[in-house]
Design a protein around this motif. Structure first.
Motif, PDB file in Angstrom:
ATOM      1  N   MET A 161       0.847  -1.055   0.030  1.00  8.36           N
ATOM      2  CA  MET A 161       0.065  -0.126   0.175  1.00  8.36           C
ATOM      3  C   MET A 161       0.843   1.254  -0.073  1.00  8.36           C
ATOM      4  N   VAL A 162       0.783   2.115  -1.102  1.00  7.35           N
ATOM      5  CA  VAL A 162       1.627   3.362  -1.156  1.00  7.35           C
ATOM      6  C   VAL A 162       0.643   4.327  -0.414  1.00  7.35           C
ATOM      7  N   ALA A 163       1.351   4.906   0.712  1.00  8.73           N
ATOM      8  CA  ALA A 163       0.859   6.018   1.163  1.00  8.73           C
ATOM      9  C   ALA A 163       0.510   7.229   0.315  1.00  8.73           C
ATOM     10  N   ARG A 164      -0.462   8.023   0.606  1.00  7.35           N
ATOM     11  CA  ARG A 164      -0.905   9.094  -0.375  1.00  7.35           C
ATOM     12  C   ARG A 164      -0.295  10.345   0.226  1.00  7.35           C
ATOM     13  N   MET A 165       0.523  11.241  -0.602  1.00  5.83           N
ATOM     14  CA  MET A 165       1.041  12.424   0.095  1.00  5.83           C
ATOM     15  C   MET A 165       0.395  13.602  -1.045  1.00  5.83           C
ATOM     16  N   ILE A 166      -0.525  14.187  -0.248  1.00  3.85           N
ATOM     17  CA  ILE A 166      -0.952  15.275  -0.682  1.00  3.85           C
ATOM     18  C   ILE A 166      -0.822  16.621   0.116  1.00  3.85           C
ATOM     19  N   LYS A 167       0.002  17.742  -0.750  1.00  2.00           N
ATOM     20  CA  LYS A 167       0.290  18.802   0.031  1.00  2.00           C
ATOM     21  C   LYS A 167      -0.788  19.766  -0.076  1.00  2.00           C
ATOM     22  N   THR A 168      -0.860  20.509   0.985  1.00  2.00           N
ATOM     23  CA  THR A 168      -2.117  21.663   0.996  1.00  2.00           C
ATOM     24  C   THR A 168      -1.364  22.645   1.449  1.00  2.00           C
ATOM     25  N   LYS A 169      -1.825  23.812   0.889  1.00  2.00           N
ATOM     26  CA  LYS A 169      -1.197  25.059   1.440  1.00  2.00           C
ATOM     27  C   LYS A 169      -2.515  25.877   1.854  1.00  2.00           C
ATOM     28  N   LYS A 170      -2.274  26.331   3.095  1.00  2.00           N
ATOM     29  CA  LYS A 170      -3.572  27.033   3.642  1.00  2.00           C
ATOM     30  C   LYS A 170      -3.282  28.602   3.161  1.00  2.00           C
ATOM     31  N   VAL A 171      -4.467  29.011   2.402  1.00  2.00           N
ATOM     32  CA  VAL A 171      -4.364  30.365   2.159  1.00  2.00           C
ATOM     33  C   VAL A 171      -4.957  31.522   3.324  1.00  2.00           C
ATOM     34  N   ASP A 172      -4.342  32.255   3.442  1.00  2.00           N
ATOM     35  CA  ASP A 172      -4.703  33.204   4.883  1.00  2.00           C
ATOM     36  C   ASP A 172      -5.879  34.223   4.086  1.00  2.00           C
ATOM     37  N   ASN A 173      -7.119  34.166   4.403  1.00  2.00           N
ATOM     38  CA  ASN A 173      -8.028  35.088   3.589  1.00  2.00           C
ATOM     39  C   ASN A 173      -8.740  35.995   4.315  1.00  2.00           C
ATOM     40  N   ARG A 174      -7.906  36.345   5.538  1.00  2.00           N
ATOM     41  CA  ARG A 174      -8.319  37.357   6.528  1.00  2.00           C
ATOM     42  C   ARG A 174      -8.341  38.836   5.817  1.00  2.00           C
ATOM     43  N   PRO A 175      -9.451  39.714   6.137  1.00  2.00           N
ATOM     44  CA  PRO A 175      -9.527  41.000   5.762  1.00  2.00           C
ATOM     45  C   PRO A 175      -8.176  41.774   5.943  1.00  2.00           C
ATOM     46  N   LEU A 176      -7.835  42.897   5.183  1.00  2.00           N
ATOM     47  CA  LEU A 176      -6.636  43.415   5.426  1.00  2.00           C
ATOM     48  C   LEU A 176      -6.938  44.232   6.630  1.00  2.00           C
ATOM     49  N   THR A 177      -5.750  44.696   7.414  1.00  2.00           N
ATOM     50  CA  THR A 177      -5.940  45.520   8.534  1.00  2.00           C
ATOM     51  C   THR A 177      -5.576  47.062   8.030  1.00  2.00           C
ATOM     52  N   LEU A 178      -5.977  47.743   8.951  1.00  2.00           N
ATOM     53  CA  LEU A 178      -6.070  49.402   8.620  1.00  2.00           C
ATOM     54  C   LEU A 178      -4.582  49.748   8.171  1.00  2.00           C
ATOM     55  N   LEU A 179      -3.594  49.243   8.479  1.00  2.00           N
ATOM     56  CA  LEU A 179      -2.322  49.209   8.158  1.00  2.00           C
ATOM     57  C   LEU A 179      -1.965  49.183   6.742  1.00  2.00           C
ATOM     58  N   GLU A 180      -2.551  47.995   6.396  1.00  2.00           N
ATOM     59  CA  GLU A 180      -2.399  47.708   5.111  1.00  2.00           C
ATOM     60  C   GLU A 180      -3.106  48.381   4.028  1.00  2.00           C
ATOM     61  N   ARG A 181      -4.413  48.631   4.760  1.00  2.00           N
ATOM     62  CA  ARG A 181      -5.343  49.336   3.613  1.00  2.00           C
ATOM     63  C   ARG A 181      -4.686  50.726   3.633  1.00  2.00           C
ATOM     64  N   LEU A 182      -3.831  51.108   4.224  1.00  2.00           N
ATOM     65  CA  LEU A 182      -3.253  52.677   4.007  1.00  2.00           C
ATOM     66  C   LEU A 182      -2.387  52.554   2.774  1.00  2.00           C
ATOM     67  N   TYR A 183      -1.873  51.401   2.480  1.00  2.00           N
ATOM     68  CA  TYR A 183      -1.076  51.266   1.165  1.00  2.00           C
ATOM     69  C   TYR A 183       0.197  51.771   1.206  1.00  2.00           C
ATOM     70  N   PHE A 184       0.488  52.942   1.639  1.00  2.00           N
ATOM     71  CA  PHE A 184       1.734  53.339   1.630  1.00  2.00           C
ATOM     72  C   PHE A 184       2.887  52.618   2.454  1.00  2.00           C
ATOM     73  N   THR A 185       2.452  52.101   3.399  1.00  2.00           N
ATOM     74  CA  THR A 185       3.352  51.335   4.341  1.00  2.00           C
ATOM     75  C   THR A 185       3.623  50.059   3.609  1.00  2.00           C
ATOM     76  N   GLU A 186       2.800  49.360   3.028  1.00  2.00           N
ATOM     77  CA  GLU A 186       3.221  48.249   2.113  1.00  2.00           C
ATOM     78  C   GLU A 186       4.040  48.473   1.160  1.00  2.00           C
ATOM     79  N   ILE A 187       3.830  49.701   0.385  1.00  2.00           N
ATOM     80  CA  ILE A 187       4.790  50.081  -0.852  1.00  2.00           C
ATOM     81  C   ILE A 187       5.995  50.015  -0.226  1.00  2.00           C
ATOM     82  N   ALA A 188       6.398  50.544   0.998  1.00  2.00           N
ATOM     83  CA  ALA A 188       7.423  51.008   1.574  1.00  2.00           C
ATOM     84  C   ALA A 188       8.197  49.720   1.858  1.00  2.00           C
ATOM     85  N   ALA A 189       7.494  48.752   2.579  1.00  2.00           N
ATOM     86  CA  ALA A 189       7.919  47.494   2.754  1.00  2.00           C
ATOM     87  C   ALA A 189       8.281  46.764   1.466  1.00  2.00           C
TER      88      ALA A 189
END
Lengths: 192, 507
Positions: free
Chosen positions: A1-29
């Motif tokens: 019996m061959v073990a099945r290997m399924i890789k999953t990646k959890k996608v973070d779908n949380r809403p953006l924080t205020l800092l992220e929504r400000l846009y400029f901080t992210e641009i700078a980063a």
């Protein structure tokens, strides 16, 4: 019996924080990451992870098991091992090999040799059927060069002169016609 | 006489061999030494079959059928025998397939794949070594190592050409095929030996290493080398004719003469024109026709002479005859006197032209001068322009000791110096055409390769010239030409000209 290997990646779908929504901080980063690479490459170029392909190439690891650009092997006296039997041309599914046969006039018992041996690498599908079909062990796909990245079609067109090359430790002695040639070559050396 | 082969009942004439009886039923028994046109030797042993009740296997080629016999051709015993015979034959056979020209049509390869498939138990180094690549004749190369001593070649030279150049020397496993002292294999039929050799011992020096046989395409056609009109198979690839092979047809032996095989050489001869050569320089073929037409158009009808030829097909000669009628000239010749007959008892004809009978048919309908009268006409000085086949115009002008400006059709590399216009023409390898051989049999040549661009068969060129002169003969298509042939020539009225398969013979 061959073990099945399924890789999953959890996608973070949380809403953006205020800092992220400000846009400029992210641009700078993001700019910071870019600038970090820029200055690192500027002051220590040996650390650059990309190469100037196709002018520069990363050599393949020595244990790489893959089909690379073709070559035609040579006998001890520098004649091609190929006897122009057309097996590779027959087997080629991409019709990229074109051989012209000729006859030795110097008493070589092998009789036949390729006057021309062209491989159009721009058509080649790198399937390795030519190597499988060769009864004389004359063609190999072990040069370690990956074809492609040429600027013109002509660069991808390999003639006999481009293909003839031995690797260290050769010539090999396999192949029935090669045996004929080696015997003959032996007698020729003795006569000298 | 009734017998059973593989359980199926069949009826044969007394004296038929088992192999022949089986073949008639569609059961193919393997063979090397047996050839239907040669005497039976029975030395290769591959055709062994089992007869129920007989203690041992017998050779199918040399055993005549007997009443009530029950033959097995696929029993376990027979298959084992074939496998073992093959193993014996292959013991000393070199591993030459990659360099051997026979590969692809080799009896050993075919039967090995069918019956053998064994691993060799014989070390390669112990194989008997013999003379390789021997120059034995003009067209042949002999490799004694590959020979399996079936003696087909020896029997061919003894029985067919009756020249007997070959013999088997020594005995046992030392035996080999050799030329008799002082002889060379250059009889007129030597290339047939390369055909009948079931292995690669005899190969054609001409075809050698030119093309692997599995790449070749085949077109059934006829030889135009002489009046015999032998059936041939044109082997070609990528618009190049590589070789001509005999094709089996009833009424013809299974051979082809060397001269006939070499007729395809003129196709790609370096001197063969692909463009028209005129006084004005080189022209495209179509422009060459216009040039010829303009020269003809300037002359009065009786100043033009048209010369038919037994070397050209029925279509070509008909079109030239129609052209002469359309122009209204009386100076045309469709005559050729010859005494055809097989001169060597095999194939070669005393008459070298493929279509003298066909020309005679057209001559009978259209009339025109005989060759002698035509020569007088040329010498009289009235004729100002000749249209015909290069070789014959040249000969006729030389015979009449004049040099009239002429426009000639050139099929080959035969030089045409001093002609007003040389028009390249498609040969019988490049266009479908009809001949009638010396025995009155209709011969169909089929186009195997394409003519160089713009190069037309003579009938089409004649039609174009007629149209340009304003006297159309309405022979635009080959179907129209065949219709006209049927309508005009009473002997061909009932002939199945357009049916590609049908046979026809003149009464």
């Amino acid at each position: 019996m061959v073990a099945r290997m399924i890789k999953t990646k959890k996608v973070d779908n949380r809403p953006l924080t205020l800092l992220e929504r400000l846009y400029f901080t992210e641009i700078a980063a993001g700019m910071l990451v870019t600038l970090k690479h820029f200055f690192r490459n500027l002051f220590k170029p040996s650390n650059i992870v990309t190469v100037n392909y196709p002018e520069d190439r990363i050599p393949l690891p020595g244990n790489a098991r893959l089909r690379t650009r073709h070559r035609l092997k040579l006998r001890a006296d520098g004649t091609p091992k190929c006897v122009a039997c057309y097996m590779c041309q027959t087997a080629c599914p991409a019709y990229c090999i074109d051989i012209t046969a000729g006859e030795y006039s110097d008493g070589n018992p092998v009789e036949k040799y390729p006057v021309g041996f062209d491989i159009d690498l721009s058509r080649c599908v790198m399937c390795g059927m030519c190597v499988e079909a060769c009864p004389e062990d004359a063609i190999a796909m072990d040069t370690g060069e990956i074809p492609g990245g040429a600027l013109t079609r002509d660069e991808m067109f390999m003639t006999k002169r481009d293909l003839l090359r031995n690797l260290p430790g050769e010539p090999s002695l396999l192949g029935a016609s090669n045996r004929l040639h080696n015997e003959w070559d032996g007698t020729r050396v003795k006569k000298k | 006489m009734k017998l059973k082969i593989d359980g199926k009942e069949t009826q044969v004439q007394p004296g038929t061999s088992i192999l022949g009886a089986a073949q008639a039923m569609g059961v193919l028994i393997p063979r090397y030494c047996y050839h239907p046109s040669l005497s039976v030797a029975g030395n290769c042993r591959i055709c062994l079959v089992e007869i129920e009740g007989a203690p041992k296997l017998v050779t199918a080629c040399s055993t005549p059928c007997a009443e009530g016999m029950s033959v097995l051709t696929t029993s376990e015993k027979v298959r084992a025998a074939r496998r073992d015979v093959l193993e014996f034959l292959l013991i000393n056979h070199p591993l030459d397939c990659p360099i051997c020209d026979q590969a692809g049509e080799c009896g050993l390869q075919d039967y090995y794949m069918e019956h053998g498939l064994h691993k060799s138990r014989f070390p390669q180094a112990d194989k008997v070594r013999r003379h390789k690549r021997r120059d034995v004749g003009k067209y042949l190369v002999l490799d004694n190592e590959r020979c399996i001593l079936c003696t087909r070649c020896v029997r061919f030279c003894e029985e067919v050409t009756k020249t007997g150049e070959l013999c088997v020397r020594e005995r046992g496993d030392r035996s080999y095929i050799d030329l008799k002292p002082g002889s060379r294999l250059d009889n007129d039929y030597s290339l047939n030996i390369a055909d009948i050799c079931p292995v690669g011992a005899f190969t054609s020096a001409d075809f050698r290493f030119k093309k692997r046989v599995w790449f070749l395409e085949r077109t059934a056609s006829v030889c135009a080398g002489c009046a015999t009109g032998c059936p041939i198979e044109v082997h070609h690839r990528d618009n190049i004719v590589y070789r001509l092979m005999p094709r089996p047809e009833e009424g013809f032996p299974a051979w082809l003469c060397d001269e006939g095989r070499m007729t395809c050489k003129s196709l790609r001869a370096p001197g063969r024109p692909a463009a028209a050569f005129c006084e004005e320089g080189n022209l495209k073929p179509a422009a060459g026709l216009r040039f010829a037409a303009s020269r003809l158009g300037k002359l009065k009808p009786e100043q033009v002479a048209i010369f038919g030829s037994p070397f050209m097909s029925l279509e070509d000669n008909l079109a030239l005859a129609e052209l002469a009628a359309a122009i209204g000239t009386k100076n045309f010749c469709l005559h050729f006197s010859t005494e055809p007959g097989i001169k060597d008892g095999i194939l070669k004809n005393t008459d070298h032209s493929p279509n003298s009978r066909g020309l005679a048919l057209i001559h009978a309908v259209y009339g025109g001068y005989t060759r002698e009268q035509f020569s007088e006409r040329l010498a009289s000085g009235e004729v100002r322009f000749v249209l015909g086949r290069n070789e014959e115009v040249k000969a006729a002008l030389a015979a009449a000791k004049t040099d009239i400006p002429s426009s000639v059709f050139s099929f080959s590399d035969e030089p045409a110096p001093g002609r007003a216009c040389v028009l390249p023409a498609a040969s019988h390898f490049e266009s479908d055409c009809l001949f009638i051989n010396y025995a009155g049999r209709l011969r169909r040549a089929r186009a195997a390769v394409k003519a160089p661009e713009g190069v037309l068969p003579v009938w089409q060129a004649a039609d174009r010239i007629a149209s340009m002169l304003g006297a159309p003969i309405r022979l635009e298509t080959r179907a129209a030409v065949l219709e006209r042939l049927k309508a005009k020539i009473p002997e061909l009225a009932a002939a199945p000209l357009s049916d590609d398969k049908a046979e026809f013979e003149l009464k």
